[in-house]
Scaffold this active site. Sequence first.
Site, PDB file in Angstrom:
ATOM      1  N   LYS A   1      19.338 -20.158 -34.732  1.00 46.95           N
ATOM      2  CA  LYS A   1      18.004 -19.697 -35.140  1.00 46.95           C
ATOM      3  C   LYS A   1      17.852 -19.797 -36.652  1.00 46.95           C
ATOM      4  CE  LYS A   1      17.457 -16.708 -31.156  1.00 46.95           C
ATOM      5  NZ  LYS A   1      17.730 -15.416 -30.522  1.00 46.95           N
TER       6      LYS A   1
ATOM      7  N   GLN B   1      18.852  -9.361 -32.109  1.00 43.88           N
ATOM      8  CA  GLN B   1      19.521 -10.113 -31.039  1.00 43.88           C
ATOM      9  C   GLN B   1      20.041  -9.154 -29.962  1.00 43.88           C
ATOM     10  OE1 GLN B   1      19.779 -13.607 -30.928  1.00 43.88           O
ATOM     11  NE2 GLN B   1      20.547 -13.228 -28.864  1.00 43.88           N
TER      12      GLN B   1
ATOM     13  N   ASP C   1       9.728 -11.653 -30.809  1.00 45.80           N
ATOM     14  CA  ASP C   1      10.266 -11.799 -29.449  1.00 45.80           C
ATOM     15  C   ASP C   1       9.239 -11.349 -28.406  1.00 45.80           C
ATOM     16  OD1 ASP C   1      12.685 -12.951 -28.875  1.00 45.80           O
ATOM     17  OD2 ASP C   1      13.885 -11.179 -29.374  1.00 45.80           O
TER      18      ASP C   1
END
Length: 296
Positions: free
Chosen positions: A54, A98, A121
């Site tokens: 990422k 994460q 997200d």
Amino acid sequence: MAATLIDGKAFAGKVRGQVAEHVARLKEEHGITPGLAVVLVGEDPASQVYVRSKGKQTVEVGMNSYEHKLEADTPEADLLALIDQLNNDPAVNGILVQLPLPKHMNEELVINSIAPEKDVDGFHISNVGLLGTGQKSMVPCTPLGCLMMLRDHHGSLSGMDAVVIGRSNIVGKPMAQLLLGDSCTVTIAHSRTKDLPDVVRRADIVVAAVGRPEMVPGDWIKEGATVIDVGINRIERDGKNVLVGDVDFASAAERAGAITPVPGGVGPMTIACLLANTVTACCRAHNLAEPEGLTA
Ligand code: NAD
């Protein structure tokens, strides 16, 4: 193989190109560089790989990447304090924590402490509610990537019968909401669904997000249907470790009209959509026009 291959790797490259163009324009015309902060708690090897990837792709499209690595035994309060700091940092447009988090942390509490407009997200409860009511939101990256590929292949999805196998909060449910938003008739199937083969056989669009290697055989697929395989399963075959999806690719490709492979299908689209969400969040933060085609 009769089906058209939907090449997620190539599509993701195109999305990253569009993001990079928009980032360049933001810099040139407004002096703004979008920033994505990724927070990793602990040393989960798979998470470390994702975070590295990422960060690398964020920089490649011209955005700023901020990585925060915390020890596995970091107190939850320290993580919440870091999120608060990132929420208040104008250089940070997107925040991604994460998952999974270590067991002593409450994932829901942590996710819901991210400012919704920076929740790239799309897991914050406000974004879930906005998506469910058809309002502008941050959309979870994996389902957004699936939607982009479906729209690209079909144009309009209106009136199509779609079956989503899997009802998780990160894939199945938001995928179903997005398909409903595009006027599909949507069925969500799951582990308790009766006669799953029959349900799948009715579908013009099948999205499989289960996490069971090759559980959907070709004879469940309606002739000409579009199959999007979200599953990523590591199995051993002929003495080698290989990645397979939730769909038995070889037999499904004989009946489907179009199908995504694993690897090289949905996977690469997920990070591309994270970058797309970050540039979208940056534009919204500055009241600027959003890039076209990169949101739901
Ligand atoms: P999850 O475990 O949270 O959810 C799985 C769902 O499958 C559940 O809702 C369950 O009801 C359903 N299910 C389980 N067994 C079933 C059965 N026999 N028949 C029908 N439904 C069944 O998983 P998830 O997080 O949604 O992920 C699903 C898969 O997608 C996994 O393989 C995961 O690795 C993969 N994934 C890929 C990406 C990507 O970027 N490509 C992103 C997220 C998840």
